[in-house]
Structures are given as C-alpha cells and as structure tokens.
Design a protein around this motif. Structure first.
Motif, PDB file in Angstrom:
ATOM      1  N   UNK A 207       0.809  -1.221   0.000  1.00  0.00           N
ATOM      2  CA  UNK A 207       0.000   0.000   0.000  1.00  0.00           C
ATOM      3  C   UNK A 207       0.842   1.270   0.000  1.00  0.00           C
ATOM      4  N   UNK A 208       1.841   1.349   0.856  1.00  0.00           N
ATOM      5  CA  UNK A 208       2.628   2.577   0.977  1.00  0.00           C
ATOM      6  C   UNK A 208       3.310   2.921  -0.344  1.00  0.00           C
ATOM      7  N   UNK A 209       3.762   1.925  -1.079  1.00  0.00           N
ATOM      8  CA  UNK A 209       4.451   2.171  -2.352  1.00  0.00           C
ATOM      9  C   UNK A 209       3.505   2.680  -3.429  1.00  0.00           C
ATOM     10  N   UNK A 210       2.256   2.253  -3.393  1.00  0.00           N
ATOM     11  CA  UNK A 210       1.318   2.645  -4.445  1.00  0.00           C
ATOM     12  C   UNK A 210       0.326   3.723  -3.992  1.00  0.00           C
ATOM     13  N   UNK A 211       0.419   4.138  -2.759  1.00  0.00           N
ATOM     14  CA  UNK A 211      -0.498   5.120  -2.177  1.00  0.00           C
ATOM     15  C   UNK A 211      -0.329   6.482  -2.846  1.00  0.00           C
ATOM     16  N   UNK A 212      -1.462   7.104  -3.153  1.00  0.00           N
ATOM     17  CA  UNK A 212      -1.411   8.441  -3.737  1.00  0.00           C
ATOM     18  C   UNK A 212      -1.304   9.502  -2.630  1.00  0.00           C
ATOM     19  N   UNK A 213      -0.861  10.667  -3.045  1.00  0.00           N
ATOM     20  CA  UNK A 213      -0.639  11.786  -2.123  1.00  0.00           C
ATOM     21  C   UNK A 213      -1.931  12.183  -1.419  1.00  0.00           C
ATOM     22  N   UNK A 214      -1.869  12.420  -0.119  1.00  0.00           N
ATOM     23  CA  UNK A 214      -2.982  12.828   0.725  1.00  0.00           C
ATOM     24  C   UNK A 214      -4.170  11.869   0.647  1.00  0.00           C
ATOM     25  N   UNK A 215      -3.892  10.613   0.544  1.00  0.00           N
ATOM     26  CA  UNK A 215      -4.944   9.591   0.433  1.00  0.00           C
ATOM     27  C   UNK A 215      -5.842   9.565   1.659  1.00  0.00           C
ATOM     28  N   UNK A 216      -5.335  10.017   2.803  1.00  0.00           N
ATOM     29  CA  UNK A 216      -6.131  10.017   4.029  1.00  0.00           C
ATOM     30  C   UNK A 216      -7.416  10.836   3.881  1.00  0.00           C
ATOM     31  N   UNK A 217      -7.424  11.783   2.927  1.00  0.00           N
ATOM     32  CA  UNK A 217      -8.628  12.600   2.729  1.00  0.00           C
ATOM     33  C   UNK A 217      -9.833  11.755   2.300  1.00  0.00           C
TER      34      UNK A 217
END
Length: 108
Positions: free
Chosen positions: A94-104
């Motif tokens: 997940x961390x490698x493919x996670x997009x920027x500010x995904x927590x939103x």
C-alpha cells in the motif's frame, strides 16, 4: 528507525509513530509486518503534512470525535489518519502505491 520501549507507547497501544521514529511496546512487534505497515502509513501521512501540522490535525480530529462519541477508543478509530492506516495495514504494498494525501478519502 525502530525503538522498542514499553514506557513510550501508551497503555492499550502496540506502536506509536513520531517521524522519523516508530516506537514499539514489545520486541516481538519488530517482526509484525502488519503493525509495521500501519506505522509506515503514519510516517507517510506525517511527511505529507510536514510533521507538525499532522499532529495538530490529529489532536483536533481526536477532540472533535471525542466530543461527539464521548469514548476515547471510538474517537481514536474515527480519525481519518487511523481509518486509512487500519483499512490498509494488511496490504503490504500500500505505501508504495499510495497516492498523495490519500487520508482525505477517509475524512468525514
């Protein structure tokens, strides 16, 4: 950097992340890939928000949810940063493919 210390992690928790450190309560947790991935997600979130704003947002979110829930555990689990980390902690890529500010995506 991993640091094992039962005194720095609050009671009821297994880990705590404060960039660039991940504090673990028990030595056995060093081998727990899911827990470490959860904490890596928090490292990424903290970097995205330039560290200090992350903690301000986190604290305000906790207070907001606590005022609604009147329960600390439920307030903690309702924070968008925690919702993202718990939802994706088992995906070790997940961390490698996670997009920027995904927590939103987990906000609200």
């Amino acid at each position: 950097m991993l640091i094992v210390s039962k005194y720095l992690v609050p009671k009821g928790y297994r880990g705590l992340t404060v960039f660039p450190f991940v504090f673990l309560k028990q030595r056995e947790s060093v081998a727990d890939a899911v827990l470490l991935n959860h904490e890596k997600i928090h490292l990424r979130q903290q970097l995205e928000l330039l560290i200090l704003p992350f903690f301000v947002w986190y604290a305000l979110a906790f207070l907001w949810h606590f005022s609604k829930e009147q329960d600390a555990k439920r307030a903690y689990r309702a924070i968008s940063f925690e919702r993202e980390a718990y939802a994706n902690e088992k995906d070790l890529h997940y961390v490698k493919q996670r997009s920027f500010w995904k927590f939103l995506k987990y906000f609200g």
